[in-house]
Design a protein around this motif. Structure first.
Motif, short mmCIF file in Angstrom:
data_model
loop_
_atom_site.label_atom_id
_atom_site.label_comp_id
_atom_site.label_asym_id
_atom_site.label_seq_id
_atom_site.Cartn_x
_atom_site.Cartn_y
_atom_site.Cartn_z
N ARG A 8 6.84 -6.63 -5.39
CA ARG A 8 6.82 -5.55 -4.38
C ARG A 8 5.89 -4.43 -4.86
N ALA A 9 4.91 -4.12 -4.05
CA ALA A 9 3.90 -3.12 -4.42
C ALA A 9 3.97 -1.92 -3.48
N VAL A 10 3.70 -0.74 -4.04
CA VAL A 10 3.49 0.46 -3.23
C VAL A 10 2.02 0.80 -3.33
N VAL A 11 1.36 0.94 -2.18
CA VAL A 11 -0.07 1.25 -2.16
C VAL A 11 -0.25 2.59 -1.44
N THR A 12 -0.61 3.64 -2.19
CA THR A 12 -0.91 4.91 -1.52
C THR A 12 -2.34 4.83 -0.98
N GLY A 13 -2.54 5.40 0.21
CA GLY A 13 -3.87 5.30 0.82
C GLY A 13 -4.18 3.90 1.30
N GLY A 14 -3.14 3.12 1.56
CA GLY A 14 -3.32 1.71 1.94
C GLY A 14 -3.90 1.50 3.33
N ALA A 15 -3.93 2.56 4.15
CA ALA A 15 -4.51 2.41 5.49
C ALA A 15 -5.98 2.84 5.53
N GLY A 16 -6.56 3.05 4.36
CA GLY A 16 -7.98 3.38 4.29
C GLY A 16 -8.83 2.13 4.19
N PHE A 17 -10.11 2.32 3.95
CA PHE A 17 -11.06 1.20 3.87
C PHE A 17 -10.65 0.22 2.75
N LEU A 18 -10.72 0.64 1.50
CA LEU A 18 -10.39 -0.30 0.42
C LEU A 18 -8.91 -0.66 0.42
N GLY A 19 -8.06 0.34 0.72
CA GLY A 19 -6.61 0.11 0.70
C GLY A 19 -6.19 -1.00 1.65
N SER A 20 -6.82 -1.03 2.83
CA SER A 20 -6.41 -2.05 3.81
C SER A 20 -6.78 -3.45 3.32
N HIS A 21 -7.93 -3.58 2.66
CA HIS A 21 -8.30 -4.89 2.11
C HIS A 21 -7.38 -5.27 0.96
N LEU A 22 -7.00 -4.27 0.17
CA LEU A 22 -6.10 -4.55 -0.95
C LEU A 22 -4.72 -4.99 -0.44
N CYS A 23 -4.20 -4.26 0.56
CA CYS A 23 -2.88 -4.63 1.13
C CYS A 23 -2.93 -6.06 1.65
N GLU A 24 -4.01 -6.38 2.35
CA GLU A 24 -4.17 -7.72 2.93
C GLU A 24 -4.12 -8.79 1.84
N GLN A 25 -4.84 -8.55 0.75
CA GLN A 25 -4.87 -9.52 -0.35
C GLN A 25 -3.51 -9.66 -1.00
N LEU A 26 -2.84 -8.52 -1.22
CA LEU A 26 -1.51 -8.58 -1.85
C LEU A 26 -0.54 -9.37 -0.97
N VAL A 27 -0.54 -9.07 0.32
CA VAL A 27 0.37 -9.78 1.24
C VAL A 27 0.06 -11.28 1.23
N SER A 28 -1.24 -11.60 1.22
CA SER A 28 -1.60 -13.03 1.27
C SER A 28 -1.22 -13.74 -0.04
N ARG A 29 -1.04 -12.97 -1.10
CA ARG A 29 -0.59 -13.57 -2.37
C ARG A 29 0.93 -13.61 -2.46
N GLY A 30 1.62 -13.16 -1.43
CA GLY A 30 3.07 -13.26 -1.41
C GLY A 30 3.80 -12.01 -1.85
N THR A 31 3.06 -10.92 -2.05
CA THR A 31 3.69 -9.66 -2.49
C THR A 31 4.14 -8.87 -1.26
N GLU A 32 5.34 -8.28 -1.38
CA GLU A 32 5.80 -7.36 -0.33
C GLU A 32 5.07 -6.04 -0.55
N VAL A 33 4.54 -5.43 0.51
CA VAL A 33 3.72 -4.22 0.36
C VAL A 33 4.29 -3.07 1.18
N LEU A 34 4.48 -1.93 0.50
CA LEU A 34 4.83 -0.70 1.19
C LEU A 34 3.61 0.21 1.13
N CYS A 35 3.02 0.46 2.28
CA CYS A 35 1.77 1.22 2.37
C CYS A 35 2.10 2.65 2.79
N LEU A 36 1.68 3.62 1.98
CA LEU A 36 1.96 5.02 2.27
C LEU A 36 0.65 5.72 2.60
N ASP A 37 0.59 6.36 3.77
CA ASP A 37 -0.68 6.98 4.17
C ASP A 37 -0.41 8.08 5.18
#
Ligand code: NAD
Ligand code: UDP
Length: 324
Positions: A8-37
């Motif tokens: 389970r990951a927390v990504v601050t700024g996850g709705a930005g340019f790089l953050g959105s790609h990072l969230c996508e990759q984490l989710v596709s690897r099976g990680t639960e993601v909490l995006c704070l923005d």
């Protein structure tokens, strides 16, 4: 699918340019993601595909305040910060606060949860570098009171704070120094070089090259940057590690290349150079290659073509599919 070691990951700024790609990759690897923005420069649109996955959750909040996170977390990535010169000069105090207070909230969370922490730092810590290419051992040449200082110094403070938490509190922290990255989901009007030139080229408008255009940048496609960030998170390395593409080009060459790839003929328009604009920038990525086995894979033409296609669709430039 490459499975992530993280649950389970927390990504601050996850709705930005790089953050959105990072969230996508984490989710596709099976990680639960909490995006704070707080959407100050990002948008929920950037994560709308992620949002269809039950492992992804988006919470609107300002990360300079205590983070609304309960339950276990084993990765915290602090990406929140305005990143384009236009944005951080429009939001100078917010930029310093999110680099300072925001970073501290993210470090507190990681420390309390005994999670891995990753700081998104920047090549801007090198300022207008006097060493070339830039290695991680270089301390930089930053004007502390110039218009770029709110960003550069906030990131330098964030690096210092991260090291303090590591030393004092044992936080398992890593630092990535990200160099200019580009790709889909940049904002067309954020003033950065690639989206500006791409949109100008697609609209057939003059490409506004600042100063002489002889200043250089090294541009890294978003998927390469995000792969580097994940490799650093996975590795447990402390860094700082440069994450960027070591191919260096002048800004004028990049403008002409983007125009040519778009199939356009618009002129180059030289406009006033920006204050304290770094003259040269190019990462030495030996450390990331050796410690992470990471290097960029997407060449400049390929990355720019993907980016042109994405922006052509966004802008509804219907001739673009023929030209691009
Ligand atoms: P971006 O502006 O697209 O994303 C930043 C995100 O942070 C946005 O969604 C914004 O709304 C959010 N944010 C800002 N302040 C916040 C706050 N107080 N609370 C909650 N959310 C907040 O920028 P980006 O290009 O995706 O950059 C992401 C990170 O990577 C930044 O930290 C930036 O400094 C770093 N970085 C990016 C590059 C690059 O070339 N893109 C280069 C070096 C470093
Ligand atoms: N730049 C330019 N025209 C523009 C926008 C940017 O010539 O319309 C130049 C800018 O002066 C800098 C380089 O492109 O030399 C990269 O700028 P960007 O804002 O993308 O990132 P920086 O590396 O400066 O943070």
């Amino acid at each position: 699918m490459v499975r992530s070691g993280f649950q389970r990951a927390v990504v601050t700024g996850g709705a930005g340019f790089l953050g959105s790609h990072l969230c996508e990759q984490l989710v596709s690897r099976g990680t639960e993601v909490l995006c704070l923005d707080n959407f100050v420069t990002g948008s929920s649109r950037n994560v709308r595909e992620c949002a269809t996955d039950s492992r992804f959750r988006l919470v609107e909040c300002d990360v300079t305040r205590p983070l609304p996170v309960t339950g276990d977390v084993d990765l915290v990535v602090h990406l929140a910060s305005p990143a384009s010169p236009k944005d951080y000069q429009r939001l100078p105090i917010e930029t310093m606060l999110v680099g300072g207070q925001g970073c501290m909230q993210a470090l507190e969370l990681a420390t309390e949860k005994e999670a891995r922490f990753l700081l998104a730092s920047t090549s801007e810590v090198y300022g207008d570098p006097l060493e070339h290419p830039q290695r991680e051992s270089y301390w930089g040449n930053v004007n502390p009171i110039g218009p770029r200082s709110v960003y550069d110094e906030a990131k330098r403070y964030a690096e210092a704070l991260t090291c303090a938490y590591r030393r004092e509190r044992g936080t398992r922290a890593g630092i990535a120094r990200i160099f200019n990255s580009y790709g889909p989901r940049m904002q067309p009007d954020d003033g950065r070089m690639v989206p500006t030139f791409v949109c100008q080229a697609l609209r057939g408008k003059p490409l506004t090259v600042a100063g002489s255009g002889r200043q250089t940048r090294s541009v890294c496609y978003a998927s390469d940057t995000v792969r580097g960030l994940l490799a650093l998170a996975d590795s447990g390395c402390e860094g700082p590690l440069n994450i960027g593409n070591p191919q260096e080009y002048s800004v004028l060459y990049l403008a002409e290349t983007i125009r040519d790839l778009a199939g356009g003929t618009a002129p180059i328009e030289f406009v006033a150079g920006a204050a304290d604009d770094p003259r040269r920038r190019c990462p030495d990525i030996t450390a990331a290659e050796e410690q992470l086995g990471w290097q960029p894979e997407i060449g400049m033409h390929e990355g720019l073509l993907h980016t042109l296609h994405w922006f052509a669709e966004l802008l509804g430039v219907d001739t673009a599919s023929d030209r691009v």
